[in-house]
Scaffold this motif. Structure first.
Motif, PDB file in Angstrom:
ATOM      1  N   ASP A 152       1.809 -19.220  -8.562  1.00  0.00           N
ATOM      2  CA  ASP A 152       0.712 -18.560  -9.783  1.00  0.00           C
ATOM      3  C   ASP A 152      -0.472 -17.364  -8.785  1.00  0.00           C
ATOM      4  O   ASP A 152      -0.534 -16.594  -9.891  1.00  0.00           O
ATOM      5  CB  ASP A 152       0.684 -18.758 -11.313  1.00  0.00           C
ATOM      6  CG  ASP A 152       1.983 -19.145 -11.762  1.00  0.00           C
ATOM      7  OD1 ASP A 152       2.962 -18.524 -11.212  1.00  0.00           O
ATOM      8  OD2 ASP A 152       2.076 -19.953 -12.182  1.00  0.00           O
ATOM      9  N   ALA A 153      -1.569 -18.267  -8.634  1.00  0.00           N
ATOM     10  CA  ALA A 153      -2.439 -17.807  -7.333  1.00  0.00           C
ATOM     11  C   ALA A 153      -1.601 -16.640  -6.881  1.00  0.00           C
ATOM     12  O   ALA A 153      -2.653 -15.334  -6.284  1.00  0.00           O
ATOM     13  CB  ALA A 153      -2.752 -18.792  -7.222  1.00  0.00           C
ATOM     14  N   LEU A 154      -0.700 -16.632  -6.359  1.00  0.00           N
ATOM     15  CA  LEU A 154      -0.564 -15.532  -5.386  1.00  0.00           C
ATOM     16  C   LEU A 154      -0.012 -14.284  -5.758  1.00  0.00           C
ATOM     17  O   LEU A 154       0.182 -13.470  -5.737  1.00  0.00           O
ATOM     18  CB  LEU A 154       0.940 -16.291  -4.526  1.00  0.00           C
ATOM     19  CG  LEU A 154       1.275 -14.931  -2.852  1.00  0.00           C
ATOM     20  CD1 LEU A 154       0.657 -15.100  -2.356  1.00  0.00           C
ATOM     21  CD2 LEU A 154       2.734 -16.371  -2.284  1.00  0.00           C
ATOM     22  N   ASP A 155       0.896 -14.603  -6.651  1.00  0.00           N
ATOM     23  CA  ASP A 155       1.865 -14.089  -7.571  1.00  0.00           C
ATOM     24  C   ASP A 155       0.302 -12.752  -8.379  1.00  0.00           C
ATOM     25  O   ASP A 155       0.444 -11.397  -8.338  1.00  0.00           O
ATOM     26  CB  ASP A 155       2.300 -14.294  -9.108  1.00  0.00           C
ATOM     27  CG  ASP A 155       3.263 -14.968  -8.141  1.00  0.00           C
ATOM     28  OD1 ASP A 155       3.948 -14.780  -7.412  1.00  0.00           O
ATOM     29  OD2 ASP A 155       4.121 -15.282  -9.207  1.00  0.00           O
ATOM     30  N   ALA A 156      -0.754 -13.844  -8.477  1.00  0.00           N
ATOM     31  CA  ALA A 156      -1.795 -12.725  -9.397  1.00  0.00           C
ATOM     32  C   ALA A 156      -2.246 -12.174  -8.193  1.00  0.00           C
ATOM     33  O   ALA A 156      -3.576 -11.166  -8.385  1.00  0.00           O
ATOM     34  CB  ALA A 156      -2.731 -13.549  -9.561  1.00  0.00           C
ATOM     35  N   LEU A 157      -2.612 -12.068  -7.110  1.00  0.00           N
ATOM     36  CA  LEU A 157      -3.342 -11.557  -6.050  1.00  0.00           C
ATOM     37  C   LEU A 157      -2.106  -9.769  -5.270  1.00  0.00           C
ATOM     38  O   LEU A 157      -3.152  -9.359  -5.210  1.00  0.00           O
ATOM     39  CB  LEU A 157      -3.421 -12.304  -4.678  1.00  0.00           C
ATOM     40  CG  LEU A 157      -4.780 -13.373  -4.727  1.00  0.00           C
ATOM     41  CD1 LEU A 157      -4.732 -14.011  -3.784  1.00  0.00           C
ATOM     42  CD2 LEU A 157      -5.716 -12.913  -4.900  1.00  0.00           C
ATOM     43  N   ALA A 158      -1.043  -9.706  -5.076  1.00  0.00           N
ATOM     44  CA  ALA A 158      -0.163  -9.292  -5.188  1.00  0.00           C
ATOM     45  C   ALA A 158       0.069  -8.689  -3.927  1.00  0.00           C
ATOM     46  O   ALA A 158      -0.523  -7.442  -3.977  1.00  0.00           O
ATOM     47  CB  ALA A 158      -0.105  -7.877  -6.416  1.00  0.00           C
ATOM     48  N   PRO A 159      -0.060  -9.962  -2.528  1.00  0.00           N
ATOM     49  CA  PRO A 159      -0.841  -8.711  -1.115  1.00  0.00           C
ATOM     50  C   PRO A 159       0.765  -8.124  -0.630  1.00  0.00           C
ATOM     51  O   PRO A 159       1.647  -7.996  -0.806  1.00  0.00           O
ATOM     52  CB  PRO A 159      -0.854 -10.432  -0.118  1.00  0.00           C
ATOM     53  CG  PRO A 159       0.833 -10.765  -1.974  1.00  0.00           C
ATOM     54  CD  PRO A 159      -0.005 -10.885  -3.105  1.00  0.00           C
ATOM     55  N   SER A 160      -0.158  -6.686  -0.301  1.00  0.00           N
ATOM     56  CA  SER A 160       0.998  -6.466   0.325  1.00  0.00           C
ATOM     57  C   SER A 160       1.396  -7.273   1.339  1.00  0.00           C
ATOM     58  O   SER A 160       2.475  -7.011   2.052  1.00  0.00           O
ATOM     59  CB  SER A 160       0.923  -4.562   1.326  1.00  0.00           C
ATOM     60  OG  SER A 160      -0.145  -4.048   0.079  1.00  0.00           O
ATOM     61  N   VAL A 161       0.826  -8.218   2.656  1.00  0.00           N
ATOM     62  CA  VAL A 161       0.993  -8.993   3.814  1.00  0.00           C
ATOM     63  C   VAL A 161       0.331 -10.181   3.499  1.00  0.00           C
ATOM     64  O   VAL A 161      -0.250 -10.478   2.997  1.00  0.00           O
ATOM     65  CB  VAL A 161       0.317  -8.515   4.839  1.00  0.00           C
ATOM     66  CG1 VAL A 161       0.563  -9.251   5.697  1.00  0.00           C
ATOM     67  CG2 VAL A 161       0.964  -6.891   4.907  1.00  0.00           C
ATOM     68  N   LEU A 162       1.462 -11.200   3.323  1.00  0.00           N
ATOM     69  CA  LEU A 162       1.623 -12.458   3.278  1.00  0.00           C
ATOM     70  C   LEU A 162       1.740 -13.105   4.598  1.00  0.00           C
ATOM     71  O   LEU A 162       2.482 -12.867   5.053  1.00  0.00           O
ATOM     72  CB  LEU A 162       2.507 -12.972   2.486  1.00  0.00           C
ATOM     73  CG  LEU A 162       2.085 -14.520   2.400  1.00  0.00           C
ATOM     74  CD1 LEU A 162       1.179 -15.353   1.344  1.00  0.00           C
ATOM     75  CD2 LEU A 162       3.509 -15.454   1.343  1.00  0.00           C
ATOM     76  N   VAL A 163       0.243 -13.796   5.173  1.00  0.00           N
ATOM     77  CA  VAL A 163       0.394 -14.907   6.630  1.00  0.00           C
ATOM     78  C   VAL A 163       0.820 -15.771   6.282  1.00  0.00           C
ATOM     79  O   VAL A 163      -0.238 -16.915   5.389  1.00  0.00           O
ATOM     80  CB  VAL A 163      -0.448 -14.754   7.917  1.00  0.00           C
ATOM     81  CG1 VAL A 163      -0.610 -14.911   8.441  1.00  0.00           C
ATOM     82  CG2 VAL A 163      -0.624 -12.466   7.484  1.00  0.00           C
ATOM     83  N   VAL A 164       2.211 -16.688   6.634  1.00  0.00           N
ATOM     84  CA  VAL A 164       1.722 -18.263   6.150  1.00  0.00           C
ATOM     85  C   VAL A 164       1.531 -18.952   7.844  1.00  0.00           C
ATOM     86  O   VAL A 164       2.826 -18.795   8.541  1.00  0.00           O
ATOM     87  CB  VAL A 164       3.100 -18.289   6.100  1.00  0.00           C
ATOM     88  CG1 VAL A 164       3.717 -19.582   4.879  1.00  0.00           C
ATOM     89  CG2 VAL A 164       3.854 -17.359   4.201  1.00  0.00           C
TER      90      VAL A 164
END
Length: 504
Positions: A43-55
């Motif tokens: 949910d923390a990732l959903d709240a940030l709504a990033p354009s780019v996600l680096v894993v």
């Protein structure tokens, strides 16, 4: 000024995460937020709504990243995977090249070349002149006369061309603003005779053919050959049917000798009934009919003992090929993208041969099981190769043909694999980190007819082998493009890819 690129780095705290953040700052990402998968929920990732996600992939974070995997397929978000071990190993030229590739992925442009020198940076843009149809040409001429002119250039007006005239574009002349020239007229003439061009005319043979006999002569010779030793008299009834009577030891004259072969009409027997044995001819005359009946009975018994086999299974019917994927450093992410694009039921086995330090192939198999609908296994000696499955090959294991079946065995000769599978029904693909020496083997005569291609340089960490394939005329593309090649060759009904001029 470019728009802000909201970026999130999903990795545990440490040197690898810090190095990724530094590289993203150099590539132009802003703002950047870091999330530890072991301490934050999806949910923390959903709240940030990033354009780019680096894993950042690390073996210790494997369990912590599992809840985030559904987010990796979210629409509108670019996902970049980086291996923690590779991030810490990059330095110098490799690090600079990595940053350029990150910038290309962030901003969506394809130029990954290093920046030019300072003296080439300030190149003046060419001036453009727009002429309005209503502009006063006299004023333009007056302004042009006031400006200093160093060189006077005059252009002779070319001939007027109508709309139907074909023009020839000369790329060399275009550099000097030369006018287009009219294409030479092509004249077609149909005034010719086919006989003048007939090179396949018939030439009679020099030697005459062998003896040719007509029907009467053939019948006469057959009658003479089938005449029994014990004589029989042959009489012709008014209906034209020969009546054979036993004449004991009286010599029998053949129809040809009696001159009756040309006067006795022929009759057709029932095609489904065998002719009855004539009295007085003995058992030898009925021998051909008996042999024919025995041959038919033998053929029927053999057909009754036949059984149908699965033509699509390995070990039955024609031999089928395999898809061999070679890779190494930087190859796991390319393999993940390629396998994710292959559909369930792909009709060939997929063999993945990665050169990895540490040899943690069992963990790699578990990771790839999550991205592809195809079954994924770690190949072992003695295991049977089945179509539609993915096998990761540890060092020293390759398929061989044993007792009509394709099985894994100990061995490391890729050139010898062509003896076990048909090359013209196989594919060999080179991803990042593949051994360049393997290109010489696959491009040799043993693998002639196979689909040989490589990963495109853009996004490929170690493209040495893939570039060697491209230099020899092999196709190159992204992992998704490579998957489309395989589908177009072995599953053309899917209709996902137009090969165009690419030979598959």
């Amino acid at each position: 000024m470019r728009d802000a690129i909201r970026t999130v780095v999903l990795a545990r705290e440490g040197a690898a995460r810090d190095r990724v953040v530094e590289a993203l700052v150099e590539a132009g990402a802003d703002p950047i937020t870091s999330l530890d998968p072991a301490q934050h929920a999806p949910d923390a990732l959903d709240a940030l709504a990033p354009s780019v996600l680096v894993v950042v992939l690390d073996p210790v974070d494997e369990a912590a990243l599992e809840p985030f995997e559904p987010r990796f397929a979210a629409p509108g978000m670019t996902v970049i995977f980086e291996e923690a071990a590779l991030v810490l190993e990059r330095s110098g030229w490799d690090a600079a090249r990595w940053v350029r590739h990150l910038a290309a992925k962030l901003h969506g442009f394809g130029d990954v070349l290093p920046p030019s020198s300072a003296n080439e940076a300030s190149v003046p843009e060419p001036l453009s002149l727009e002429l309005d149809a209503h502009t006063d040409t006299g004023a333009l001429a007056l302004a042009a006369s006031a400006a200093p002119v160093d060189v006077e250039t005059t252009h002779e007006p070319g001939p007027a061309l109508d709309d139907s005239t074909h023009l020839v574009f000369d790329p060399v002349a275009a550099e000097f603003d030369a006018p287009l020239t009219q294409a030479p007229a092509v004249e077609f003439s149909f005034d010719f005779q086919l006989a003048d061009y007939d090179e396949a005319s018939y030439t009679p043979p020099a030697a005459p053919p062998g003896e040719v006999r007509d029907l009467d002569e053939n019948l006469a010779s057959w009658s003479e050959a089938s005449t029994p030793e014990s004589g029989s008299s042959i009489e012709t009834t008014p209906d034209g049917i020969a009546d054979i009577e036993d004449a004991g030891d009286t010599p029998v004259a053949s129809p040809a000798a009696a001159g009756e072969a040309s006067t006795s009409p022929l009759t057709l027997l029932d095609g489904d009934a065998l002719p009855a044995q004539a009295p007085g001819l003995g058992a030898d005359a009925a021998a051909p009919a008996t042999m024919l009946q025995r041959d038919i009975s033998d053929l029927e018994s053999r057909i009754a003992g036949l059984s149908l086999a699965d033509a699509d299974s390995y070990g039955h019917g024609p031999r089928k090929g395999v898809v061999l994927i070679a890779g190494g450093l930087g190859g796991p992410d390319a393999v993940r993208q390629l396998l994710a694009a292959l559909p369930e039921g792909f009709p060939r086995p997929v063999l993945v041969r990665l050169q990895l330090d540490g040899g943690r192939y069992d963990r790699l198999v578990r990771q790839m099981e999550r991205v592809t609908p195809m079954p994924v296994q770690l190949a072992e000696a003695g295991m049977t190769v089945a179509p539609g499955e993915v096998y990761f090959l540890p060092p020293g294991v390759l398929p061989v043909m044993t007792a009509g079946e394709l099985r894994f065995a100990e061995g490391d000769d890729v050139g010898g694999l062509a003896d076990a599978v048909p090359a013209d029904d196989s594919a060999v693909l080179f991803l990042s980190g593949a051994d360049p020496a393997l290109v010489d083997v696959v491009m040799g005569p043993a693998w002639q007819g196979a689909l040989v291609g490589g990963q495109a340089e853009d996004g490929c960490y170690d493209p040495a082998a893939a570039m060697a394939v491209a230099e020899r005329g092999g196709p190159s593309g992204s992992p998704g493009d490579i998957a489309d090649w395989l589908i177009a060759r072995w599953m053309p009904g899917a209709g996902r890819f137009d090969s165009g001029e690419l030979s598959l």
